[in-house]
Design an enzyme around this catalytic site. Structure first.
Site, short mmCIF file in Angstrom:
data_model
loop_
_atom_site.label_atom_id
_atom_site.label_comp_id
_atom_site.label_asym_id
_atom_site.label_seq_id
_atom_site.Cartn_x
_atom_site.Cartn_y
_atom_site.Cartn_z
N GLU B 284 0.83 -1.20 0.00
CA GLU B 284 0.00 0.00 0.00
C GLU B 284 0.87 1.26 0.00
O GLU B 284 0.56 2.25 -0.67
CB GLU B 284 -0.94 -0.02 1.22
CG GLU B 284 -2.12 0.90 1.09
CD GLU B 284 -3.25 0.56 2.08
OE1 GLU B 284 -3.30 -0.58 2.59
OE2 GLU B 284 -4.05 1.44 2.34
N GLU B 287 2.11 1.67 -3.40
CA GLU B 287 1.01 2.14 -4.24
C GLU B 287 0.81 3.65 -4.07
O GLU B 287 0.65 4.39 -5.05
CB GLU B 287 -0.28 1.38 -3.88
CG GLU B 287 -1.45 1.69 -4.80
CD GLU B 287 -2.75 1.01 -4.36
OE1 GLU B 287 -2.75 0.28 -3.34
OE2 GLU B 287 -3.76 1.21 -5.05
N CYS B 310 -8.37 -1.83 4.12
CA CYS B 310 -8.28 -3.04 4.95
C CYS B 310 -9.51 -3.31 5.78
O CYS B 310 -9.55 -4.28 6.53
CB CYS B 310 -7.05 -3.05 5.84
SG CYS B 310 -6.24 -1.52 6.00
N SER B 330 -7.40 2.01 -2.39
CA SER B 330 -6.22 1.19 -2.65
C SER B 330 -6.69 -0.17 -3.18
O SER B 330 -7.72 -0.68 -2.77
CB SER B 330 -5.45 1.00 -1.35
OG SER B 330 -4.60 -0.12 -1.46
N LYS B 369 -15.52 -9.43 7.87
CA LYS B 369 -14.52 -10.29 7.23
C LYS B 369 -15.12 -11.64 6.85
O LYS B 369 -14.60 -12.34 5.99
CB LYS B 369 -13.31 -10.46 8.13
CG LYS B 369 -12.54 -9.14 8.29
CD LYS B 369 -11.04 -9.32 8.23
CE LYS B 369 -10.30 -8.00 7.97
NZ LYS B 369 -10.42 -7.02 9.05
N GLU B 372 -16.40 -10.79 3.55
CA GLU B 372 -15.27 -10.57 2.65
C GLU B 372 -14.71 -11.90 2.13
O GLU B 372 -14.43 -12.06 0.94
CB GLU B 372 -14.16 -9.80 3.38
CG GLU B 372 -12.97 -9.46 2.51
CD GLU B 372 -11.82 -8.85 3.30
OE1 GLU B 372 -11.62 -9.26 4.47
OE2 GLU B 372 -11.11 -7.99 2.74
N GLU B 377 -14.22 -12.72 -5.71
CA GLU B 377 -12.87 -12.37 -6.19
C GLU B 377 -11.77 -12.87 -5.23
O GLU B 377 -10.60 -12.80 -5.56
CB GLU B 377 -12.75 -10.85 -6.43
CG GLU B 377 -13.08 -9.92 -5.29
CD GLU B 377 -14.56 -9.50 -5.20
OE1 GLU B 377 -15.44 -10.27 -5.67
OE2 GLU B 377 -14.83 -8.44 -4.63
N CYS B 526 -10.33 -1.59 14.58
CA CYS B 526 -10.67 -3.00 14.80
C CYS B 526 -10.83 -3.35 16.28
O CYS B 526 -11.56 -4.29 16.62
CB CYS B 526 -9.61 -3.90 14.20
SG CYS B 526 -9.32 -3.55 12.47
#
Ligand SMILES: Cc1cc2nc3c(=O)[nH]c(=O)nc-3n(C[C@H](O)[C@H](O)[C@H](O)COP(=O)(O)O)c2cc1C
Ligand code: SF4
Ligand code: SF4
Ligand code: SF4
Ligand code: SF4
Ligand code: FES
Lengths: 385, 596
Positions: B284, B287, B310, B330, B369, B372, B377, B526
């Site tokens: 990241e 990036e 994230c 990102s 998550k 996710e 994908e 988190c």
């Protein structure tokens, strides 16, 4: 007390509403408010709060904007007097709102109109346009808009009404804060019943004395009643307060009246044996106007069941005592009737209704015990067997 | 401004409190507990459950203590006979509407309704049962969240959470009276609405009406399957919170005990998401620097500010609410989803396992998550990259079930490889942490020097303020980064989606001049995730965050680029950040979604 009821004509009398307004605008706000306090006028929407005091509280608040709301939601079963007032004397209602606006310092007013009364809209809009023009001529900054009701009984409760006006779900708010300090859009707001506003206008016209001399110590003046049920003469009547139910039944009953429900689904049921000692008014049984007479052909079980089912459905559902309490009362009397629960279960339900009275969030849940306890106490046998 | 004091008496004890204090708060100051259900410290007042009613001398009604401010001379009784009767009635009414099968209930032992009902020994069932059969059909459409209307007490905490903290409004009150309930837009299943799966509503639901979808049995099944090689990864924020499941203080640092417990549960290897957190920083950070170079040197149209990716709750929020700004996100997968494909490729090869026989389990502070991991994908390895996602709470439950005495465990270390990490990774668990970790590394890449903050603690990006801003001036850039010399790198951080919205609206209106923005869906990041132990409140979240920063300071290495395993994986496998392999395994794309 003489044995005849006095019919009064303060509300429906056609008067020059603009002349009253002109006269009032010459006086100070405090002078008018004092007159309203002095007259003893209490709100006609049900709760009976002294109108002059309400205006005084709203006036004493500092704010960049304040609001006047005319509560025309009229959802109480058996009431149709506000509709009649709006139809017969709309100008007096508008002038009453402007008077309130003048007194508390509000430049905007709203009529919260029961959804079923939308047929009045064209007529009201016309009256409002005309009224606005007159106010403009007088350089008096006040405008009135109509807000169509959401069709729920609870939206007649003043804080639910304001939530609904703000586009939210019609759930009553916590009090305090009271609307006079934080109401519509968080601004000081005076919510008044249609009838209350007209009386206030008439008090501004006549001075407090005439009003004060009618009625009793706690219930001054007169009141518009909606009479329905088992009566040869249903309709709208303005009567002096302070009569007994006996007087009332003599006038309106069909000769076989066994009970009168005073104040609609949230009111009390009075049985024949108590007609003599029961005064209609704040020291006896208050009413927002609904008077339903029942003769001996009626089943009190069905009547109670109807009221409870109405409340069970019309509760906004947010608070526990009311949402679940109403369901328990409906199912509870059914269980007793069917013998699933013993008659003594009615006492448990009465205890429950006491909790609903003191622990519910708004007037709806708090008043469910009124019909429940009064019907159970007076007609216990009819409920059980 | 000094506040007026108000004098009152509670249970005959005089107390003087600030004007505006509620009766409930005043009672707490005197160490009187009043039971509550709809009240939650993170939320605005509702005053609807009424269990907190008290008696006020001279008043006809029992005021709700959570919703009533104190007034001068008030005399309150919190446990009078009148109050007790009303409170018992109210709890009994709630139970009459409630499918109270506590012995079978996931929430048992953690349930606020159960607590109150135990306290009042409600056992008689005076009232008639009102539970509707159709309410017992649970909504399990979402891989993250389970909704059971037969357990709902209509306190509306979830609705207020979703509205006021998350700005999602996936849940709403519908109908009135006896039909009033909590539902979604057009009564659609949870998986078909704007819900971000953040789980914040779960964290505030007092009962089992909203819970995570739990996969405990599935995970035990694979653990005991001799043909499966089961590896587990643990997120940064779990290690300062799992202790709460065993009665320890919030923020207790129990990394070593957690590793020991996971081994005893039977996982074949205990590995660390912190490793891929460090890797995320490499990807990241690169990036970001690449985007800056393209914008400032090559004059290309690139999407800036760059937004972190994230937090899967945040990602889904953006897909629904700001699909036009997806280019700003990102492309890095979350650390959990970087771990999965690496475990099933790089790691599988190293340990000589067939990835088809491997199962990757993650322990996450997060319910989003779970969703996710199910995204189509997320199959970079050719298999489902992460097979099961468990919350911190579910792990606690597993440890209890297995009879492991967590508090008494000796510390153990993560397995290698995919087990090494730095302090920069652990701070991912708290709001501002990803930003701080990224700055520590990016600044050093550009200048060759450490970030100019005492002990590399970048204090301005820390703390619980909803939106934070900071700016770091680049000094003495290396020649290849000379275009950044003297540039103020402007960053912003938001946690809780209502705060994310503030930043996103600034970007949309063109008001924002940030380069890099960190967004976490949950309050506090988190550590306040939707899968963390309950209860939650600001104080608890602050303690967990403090635990995170202590953990960072206790690490030998505190910068992601110093992680030797990270260096190794680039040398032998990935070759370079943003390279081909990275592209295939560690980066992803997003899906615009509708608002309803
Ligand atoms: C459930 C419920 C329904 C109500 N409906 C009405 C109504 O339809 N019209 C009305 O004027 N007041 C209604 N009220 C009373 C209002 O809350 C408020 O007290 C009143 O509008 C104030 O005006 P007043 O002081 O002139 O009576 C209702 C109250 C409750 C609790
Ligand atoms: S008493 Fe009934 S109507 Fe009033 S707030 Fe409670 S549930 Fe709603
Ligand atoms: S939600 Fe609570 S009270 Fe209800 S069944 Fe579960 S543990 Fe029992
Ligand atoms: S998970 Fe988050 S977004 Fe979904 S309903 Fe709950 S609070 Fe709202
Ligand atoms: S789902 Fe939970 S938080 Fe939401 S209203 Fe029901 S019990 Fe309360
Ligand atoms: S906790 Fe006060 S009303 Fe619910």
């Amino acid at each position: 007390m003489e044995n005849k009821m006095k019919k009064v004509d303060l509300i429906f009398d056609q008067v020059d509403h603009l002349a009253i307004l002109d006269k009032s605008l010459q006086r100070t706000q405090d002078e008018i408010i004092l007159d309203v306090i002095e007259s003893g006028l209490r709100g006609r929407g049900g709760a009976g709060f002294p109108t002059g005091l309400k205006w005084k509280f709203a006036k004493n608040e500092e704010a960049d904007q304040k609001y006047v709301i005319c509560n025309a939601d009229e959802g109480e079963p058996g009431t149709f007097k506000d509709r009649e007032i709006l139809t017969q004397v709309p100008d007096k209602v508008l002038a009453g709102m402007a008077l309130c606006g003048y007194c508390i310092g509000a430049t905007e007013g709203y009529i919260y109109l029961r959804a079923e009364y939308n047929f009045l809209l064209p007529m009201l809009h016309k009256a409002i346009d005309k009224f606005h023009k007159e106010l403009k001529k007088r350089d008096f900054d006040f405008s009135i808009r109509i807000c169509s009701g959401s069709g729920a009984y609870v939206c007649g409760e003043e804080t639910a009404l304001m939530e609904s006006m703000e586009g939210k779900r019609g759930e009553p708010r916590n009090k305090p804060p009271f609307p006079t300090s934080s109401g519509y859009l968080g601004k000081p707001t005076s919510v008044n019943n249609v009838e209350t506003l007209v009386f206030a206008l008439m008090i501004a016209q006549e001075g407090p004395t005439q009003f004060k001399e009618m009625g009793t110590f706690d219930s001054r003046g007169s009141k518009v009643f909606s009479v329905s049920g088992d009566t040869p003469t249903p309709g709208i009547f303005e009567l002096e307060l302070g009569m007994t139910l006996e007087q009332f039944v003599n006038e309106f009953g069909d000769g076989d009246t066994k009970a009168v429900q005073v104040g609609g689904a949230s009111g009390f049921c009075v049985a024949r044996k108590d007609f003599k000692n029961t005064l209609i008014g704040f020291e006896g049984i208050p009413t927002g106007g609904s008077m339903m007479l029942f003769n001996s052909s009626r089943s009190m079980y069905n009547i109670l069941n109807d009221y409870l089912e109405f409340m069970e459905e019309e509760s906004c559902g947010q608070c526990t005592p009311c949402r679940v309490g109403c369901q328990q009362l409906v199912k509870g009397i059914e269980a007793v009737k069917k013998g699933v629960k013993p008659p003594a279960y009615l006492e448990e339900l009465q205890k429950l209704s006491d909790t609903m009275r003191i622990a519910s969030k708004c007037g709806l849940g708090q008043s469910v015990p009124n019909p429940f306890n009064s019907i159970i106490q007076n007609f216990r046998e009819e409920i059980i067997y | 401004m000094s506040k007026y004091k108000v004098n009152l008496k509670i249970n005959n004890i005089a107390v003087s409190v600030d004007e505006g204090t509620t009766i409930l708060e005043a009672a707490r100051q005197l160490n009187f507990t009043i039971p509550t259900l709809c009240q939650h410290d993170d939320l605005c007042v509702a005053g609807n459950c009424r269990v907190c009613v008290v008696e006020q001398k001279g008043a006809r009604l029992l005021p709700a203590s959570c919703a009533t401010p104190v007034s001068e001379g008030m005399e309150i009784q919190t446990n009078s006979l009148k109050v007790r009767q009303a409170r018992k009635h109210i709890v009994e009414l709630l139970l009459a509407e409630h499918n109270a099968d506590c012995t079978k209930c996931f929430k048992s032992g953690y349930c606020e309704l159960q607590d109150i009902s135990n306290d009042y020994r409600i056992g008689d069932h005076i009232f008639l049962d009102l539970v509707k059969e159709k309410d017992k059909e649970r909504d399990i459409s979402s891989p993250s969240i389970e909704k059971d209307d037969s357990k709902c007490i209509r306190c509306q905490r979830c609705v207020r959470t979703c509205d006021s903290m998350q700005y999602v409004s996936a849940l709403a009150v519908t109908h009135k009276g006896n039909n009033m309930r909590i539902s979604t837009f057009m009564d659609k299943p949870m998986n078909d609405v704007v819900c971000t799966n953040c789980g914040q509503c779960i964290n505030r639901c007092p009962t089992a009406a909203l819970t995570e979808r739990n996969y405990i049995d599935e995970v035990f099944d694979v653990i005991y399957d001799p043909n499966k090689f089961v590896v587990v990864q643990t997120a940064p924020a779990t290690r300062v919170a799992i202790g709460e499941e065993f009665g320890m203080e919030p923020g207790s640092r129990v990394t070593g005990k957690m590793v020991a417990a996971l081994r005893r549960l039977g996982f074949d290897k205990v590995l660390d998401t912190d490793f891929t957190a460090d890797l995320t920083i490499m990807e990241e950070g690169t990036e970001l620097l690449t985007r800056l170079k393209e914008a400032l040197v090559d004059g290309k149209e690139v999407a800036l500010p760059m937004l972190t990716s994230c937090s899967p709750g945040w990602i889904k929020f953006q897909e629904h609410m700001y699909p036009d700004l997806l280019d700003n996100l990102s492309t890095c997968k979350s650390p959990q989803q970087m771990f999965g494909p690496l475990a099933k490729t790089y790691y599988a090869e190293k340990i000589n396992k067939n990835p088809a026989d491997m199962v990757v389990v993650s322990i996450m502070p997060c319910t989003a998550k779970k969703f996710e991991a199910e995204r189509p994908e997320m199959r970079g390895s050719g298999y489902k990259d992460v097979d099961y996602v468990l919350t911190t709470r579910e792990l606690g439950r597993m440890i209890h079930q297995a009879g492991i005495e967590f508090e008494k465990l000796e510390d153990e270390k993560y397995d290698s490889i995919l087990g090494e990490s730095t302090g920069a990774a652990v701070i991912f668990g708290s709001t501002g942490g990803v930003m701080e970790a990224a700055l520590r590394t990016a600044y050093e890449i550009v200048t060759g020097k450490e970030v100019p903050f005492t002990n590399i603690n970048i204090k301005p990006v820390r703390g619980m303020e909803g939106v934070k801003e900071a700016s770091v001036k680049i000094k003495d850039a290396k020649p290849e980064w000379s275009f950044l010399e003297g540039v103020d790198v402007n960053v912003a951080i938001a946690h809780g989606l209502v705060n994310a919205k503030i930043l996103m609206d600034k970007i949309k209106s063109g008001e924002a001049n940030y380069h890099f923005i960190e967004i976490m869906a949950c309050p506090g990041g988190c550590i306040g995730g939707g899968g963390q132990p309950m209860p939650t409140n600001m104080e608890i979240r602050k303690k967990r965050a403090a635990g995170i920063y202590e953990e960072d300071e206790a690490m030998v290495l505190r910068k992601s680029h110093e992680n030797a395993e990270v260096t190794e994986i680039y040398k032998s496998f990935l070759h370079e950040p943003l390279g081909h392999k990275s592209h295939d395994l560690l980066h992803t794309h997003y899906t615009p979604r509708k608002r309803q």
